[in-house]
Design an enzyme around this catalytic site. Sequence first.
Site, PDB file in Angstrom:
ATOM      1  CE1 TYR A 135      -3.404  -2.789   0.613  1.00 43.41           C
ATOM      2  CE2 TYR A 135      -4.627  -0.764   0.965  1.00 43.41           C
ATOM      3  CZ  TYR A 135      -4.606  -2.113   0.706  1.00 43.41           C
ATOM      4  OH  TYR A 135      -5.797  -2.785   0.538  1.00 43.41           O
ATOM      5  CE  LYS A 186       0.766 -18.233  -2.453  1.00 44.34           C
ATOM      6  NZ  LYS A 186       0.045 -19.523  -2.394  1.00 44.34           N
ATOM      7  CG  ASP A 219      -3.094 -20.462  -1.206  1.00 50.88           C
ATOM      8  OD1 ASP A 219      -2.531 -20.390  -0.087  1.00 50.88           O
ATOM      9  OD2 ASP A 219      -2.634 -21.146  -2.145  1.00 50.88           O
ATOM     10  CG  ASP A 243      -8.432  -4.688   1.578  1.00 53.98           C
ATOM     11  OD1 ASP A 243      -9.358  -4.167   2.226  1.00 53.98           O
ATOM     12  OD2 ASP A 243      -8.401  -4.700   0.330  1.00 53.98           O
ATOM     13  CG  ASP A 247     -14.125  -6.959   2.099  1.00 57.37           C
ATOM     14  OD1 ASP A 247     -13.838  -6.180   3.021  1.00 57.37           O
ATOM     15  OD2 ASP A 247     -14.560  -6.578   0.985  1.00 57.37           O
TER      16      ASP A 247
HETATM   17  C1  IPM Z   1     -10.584  -0.902   3.422  1.00 57.31           C
HETATM   18  C2  IPM Z   1     -10.614  -0.417   1.984  1.00 57.31           C
HETATM   19  C3  IPM Z   1      -9.357   0.399   1.657  1.00 57.31           C
HETATM   20  C4  IPM Z   1      -8.168  -0.541   1.843  1.00 57.31           C
HETATM   21  C5  IPM Z   1      -9.362   1.032   0.250  1.00 57.31           C
HETATM   22  C6  IPM Z   1     -10.548   1.948   0.061  1.00 57.31           C
HETATM   23  C7  IPM Z   1      -8.086   1.755  -0.055  1.00 57.31           C
HETATM   24  O1  IPM Z   1     -10.793  -1.486   1.117  1.00 57.31           O
HETATM   25  O2  IPM Z   1     -10.463  -0.069   4.334  1.00 57.31           O
HETATM   26  O3  IPM Z   1     -10.722  -2.100   3.639  1.00 57.31           O
HETATM   27  O4  IPM Z   1      -7.820  -1.297   0.936  1.00 57.31           O
HETATM   28  O5  IPM Z   1      -7.576  -0.501   2.920  1.00 57.31           O
HETATM   29 MN    MN Z   2     -11.256  -3.379   2.123  1.00 57.93          MN
END
Ligand code: IPM
Ligand code: MN
Length: 359
Positions: A135, A186, A219, A243, A247
């Site tokens: 990042y 990884k 993975d 990240d 999710d």
């Molecule tokens: C998160 C988002 C951000 C990230 C993006 C918007 C840059 O996906 O906070 O999870 O990847 O950190």
């Molecule tokens: Mn995210």
Amino acid sequence: MPRIALIPGDGIGTEVVPQARRVLEAVARVEGLRFEFVEWDLGAERYLRDGVTITDAEFESLEHDFDAILLGAMGDPRVPGNEHARDILLGLRFRLDLYVNFRPCVLLAPDLCPLKRVKVPVRLEIFRENTEGSYVGMGGVFKKGTPHEVAVEEDVNTRVGVERIVRAAFEFARAKGRPRVTLVDKANAMRHAGGLWRRVFAEVGDGFPELERDAQYVDAMAMELVRRPERYAVLVTSNLFGDIISDLAAELTGGLGLAPSANLHPGRYAMFEPVHGSAPDIAGKGKANPLGAVRCVALLLDHFGHAAAAERVERAVAAAIAGGRTTPDLGGSLSTESVGEWLADRVGGEIADENGTRT
Ligand code: IPM
Ligand code: MN
Ligand code: NAD
């Protein structure tokens, strides 16, 4: 009195943050706490209007004049390059050195898990490194626009950076009595960074002999999280992998609309934001689930040492879910605002709980 900067940002961020504020104000009233709020106009609207994402003076003010930030989301289809989100969101994480991105994904009711086999508690607490990795924006393009274009995106891993996030994960597991810490990497393909993370994980982990520890390739971790999420507890990982798996873990525990996060430099500063983005597909329709943002309020209260108030907010969220007082993503029919109103009444003692008690 803690000063809180509110940065609603874009899309549904502007819908969920006011509800989070309302719940925080309600709980503060009954608990006798005081917070001061200042709303900040940062996001796509301002960028499109003034051509400015965030200035150095604004960074300085957020750092020195405030004790914490509550942010909604950054992202707008009118800014396809996402440069304002990078400047503001990643800018705050980097410039304030908020190296812990704590993303707790806790299953509040078995029904919320899309896996029908899961009948047991799932509590996945992710420690995502938040200041390095892929990042950082190091790299560049060469021969842009030609058939021989080269794009390099460096993945930066420092000893100091890896050690502090790994230590934060182990210390949290010890303090909270969690059984296990899992490293997600990884290392089989990315051997330089992987080697550093594995060595540091073993060295730091040796100081926590009561905790089980293991390492998973990312993975395999994705597969494991679907196969047996209940086996895992605290996960520690890099910026990019964190990240992605956050999710997945959020979806396993009720969806993106429910997941909160804290960006922390322990002892120095904190920024809270739901894990979800600006959700342009539902923005402006009153459908956004405010519970992720409201759970950020619980994390914020905990951060300022108000555990009972934080618990009150979490209980109200659980009660809203149990009673079906939710937005459509959770099967309910309430609007963002009605969920916020119900929660504020509940934490404020205007709605009795299931025992008839007003708390
Ligand atoms: C998160 C988002 C951000 C990230 C993006 C918007 C840059 O996906 O906070 O999870 O990847 O950190
Ligand atoms: Mn995210
Ligand atoms: P997203 O999280 O905005 O949405 C993904 C899906 O989840 C959508 O279908 C959306 O409707 C749903 N969803 C998300 N939050 C919800 C909520 N509270 N209630 C109900 N449904 C919800 O992810 P995306 O679509 O990939 O990204 C949209 C924009 O947000 C992009 O610009 C992205 O870069 C940005 N983003 C910002 C952040 C942040 O500011 N922290 C995080 C993730 C994405």
